[in-house]
Scaffold this motif. Structure first.
Motif, PDB file in Angstrom:
ATOM      1  N   UNK A 208      -0.109   6.468  -4.376  1.00 45.11           N
ATOM      2  CA  UNK A 208      -0.286   7.489  -3.140  1.00 45.11           C
ATOM      3  C   UNK A 208      -2.136   7.347  -2.437  1.00 45.11           C
ATOM      4  N   UNK A 209      -2.520   6.718  -1.515  1.00 44.06           N
ATOM      5  CA  UNK A 209      -3.086   6.765  -0.959  1.00 44.06           C
ATOM      6  C   UNK A 209      -3.785   8.263  -0.345  1.00 44.06           C
TER       7      UNK A 209
ATOM      8  N   UNK B 258       1.175  13.556  -0.783  1.00 44.51           N
ATOM      9  CA  UNK B 258       2.169  14.594  -0.382  1.00 44.51           C
ATOM     10  C   UNK B 258       2.810  15.837  -0.831  1.00 44.51           C
ATOM     11  N   UNK B 259       4.285  16.262  -0.353  1.00 46.35           N
ATOM     12  CA  UNK B 259       3.973  17.806  -0.827  1.00 46.35           C
ATOM     13  C   UNK B 259       4.098  17.720  -2.242  1.00 46.35           C
ATOM     14  N   UNK B 260       4.294  16.388  -3.604  1.00 45.36           N
ATOM     15  CA  UNK B 260       4.572  16.700  -4.684  1.00 45.36           C
ATOM     16  C   UNK B 260       3.801  15.643  -5.657  1.00 45.36           C
ATOM     17  N   UNK B 261       2.658  14.853  -5.013  1.00 45.38           N
ATOM     18  CA  UNK B 261       1.521  14.181  -5.986  1.00 45.38           C
ATOM     19  C   UNK B 261       1.091  15.539  -6.278  1.00 45.38           C
TER      20      UNK B 261
ATOM     21  N   UNK C 147       4.186   9.753 -11.434  1.00 46.93           N
ATOM     22  CA  UNK C 147       3.881   8.404 -10.648  1.00 46.93           C
ATOM     23  C   UNK C 147       2.520   8.576 -10.565  1.00 46.93           C
ATOM     24  N   UNK C 148       2.559  10.337  -9.243  1.00 54.86           N
ATOM     25  CA  UNK C 148       0.756   9.864  -8.627  1.00 54.86           C
ATOM     26  C   UNK C 148       0.133   9.573  -9.751  1.00 54.86           C
TER      27      UNK C 148
ATOM     28  N   UNK D  16       4.557   5.076   1.709  1.00 54.46           N
ATOM     29  CA  UNK D  16       5.218   5.780   0.778  1.00 54.46           C
ATOM     30  C   UNK D  16       5.263   7.225   1.140  1.00 54.46           C
ATOM     31  N   UNK D  17       3.907   8.147   0.478  1.00 49.69           N
ATOM     32  CA  UNK D  17       3.200   8.754   0.400  1.00 49.69           C
ATOM     33  C   UNK D  17       4.208   9.568   1.623  1.00 49.69           C
ATOM     34  N   UNK D  18       3.968   9.397   2.887  1.00 51.16           N
ATOM     35  CA  UNK D  18       4.342  10.038   4.127  1.00 51.16           C
ATOM     36  C   UNK D  18       5.581  10.281   3.916  1.00 51.16           C
TER      37      UNK D  18
END
Length: 144
Positions: free
Chosen positions: A106-107, A110-113, A98-99, A51-53
């Motif tokens: 989100x283990x 991400x750019x947006x987390x 969400x994160x 999901x993160x990637x």
């Protein structure tokens, strides 16, 4: 008309001058950073945080559309920029929230987390600046 006359009367894209240059440059940096990072992560360890990637790759594609459309002239490019940057802002807010609410989803970042915390919150500020700049250079305003 001489070549000198042609260059002096050439239509200038107002979105690529002043603050627009910095905004486009930041988008270009995020294109390279997010797509290269996502590409490497997807190629080498996608199973760890799919999901993160995937979200980082989506962010990178949105950054490409924003950077290119900001650099182009005309009302159509302006509207593409508005849609891309608005989508980016919604993505940053949604993925950021969400994160924070479900960190287990989100283990890996991400750019947006966490609203772009790993990128000095630039992913949160950049679309706001981008939309402000688009509003400042909107076609209706330029036609006056």
């Amino acid at each position: 008309m001489t070549s000198t006359d042609a260059t002096t009367h050439r239509e200038v894209n107002p979105r690529t001058s002043g603050p627009g240059r910095l905004i486009i440059a930041l988008y270009a940096v995020f294109v390279v950073g997010s797509l290269s990072r996502a590409g490497f992560q997807i190629a080498t360890r996608f199973h760890e945080a799919p999901l993160a990637y995937t979200l980082s790759a989506v962010a990178g594609v949105i950054y490409v559309v924003a950077a290119v459309s900001l650099a182009l002239r005309g009302p159509r490019a302006w509207w593409v920029s508005v849609v891309a940057i608005s989508t980016e802002l919604l993505g940053v807010l949604a993925v950021g929230l969400w994160s924070v609410l479900d960190p287990a989803a989100f283990p890996d970042a991400t750019v947006w987390s966490n609203f772009g915390r790993g990128y000095l919150y630039i992913p949160l500020v950049l679309p706001v600046l981008g939309l402000w700049w688009l509003w400042s250079t909107r076609p209706a305003r330029l036609a006056r």
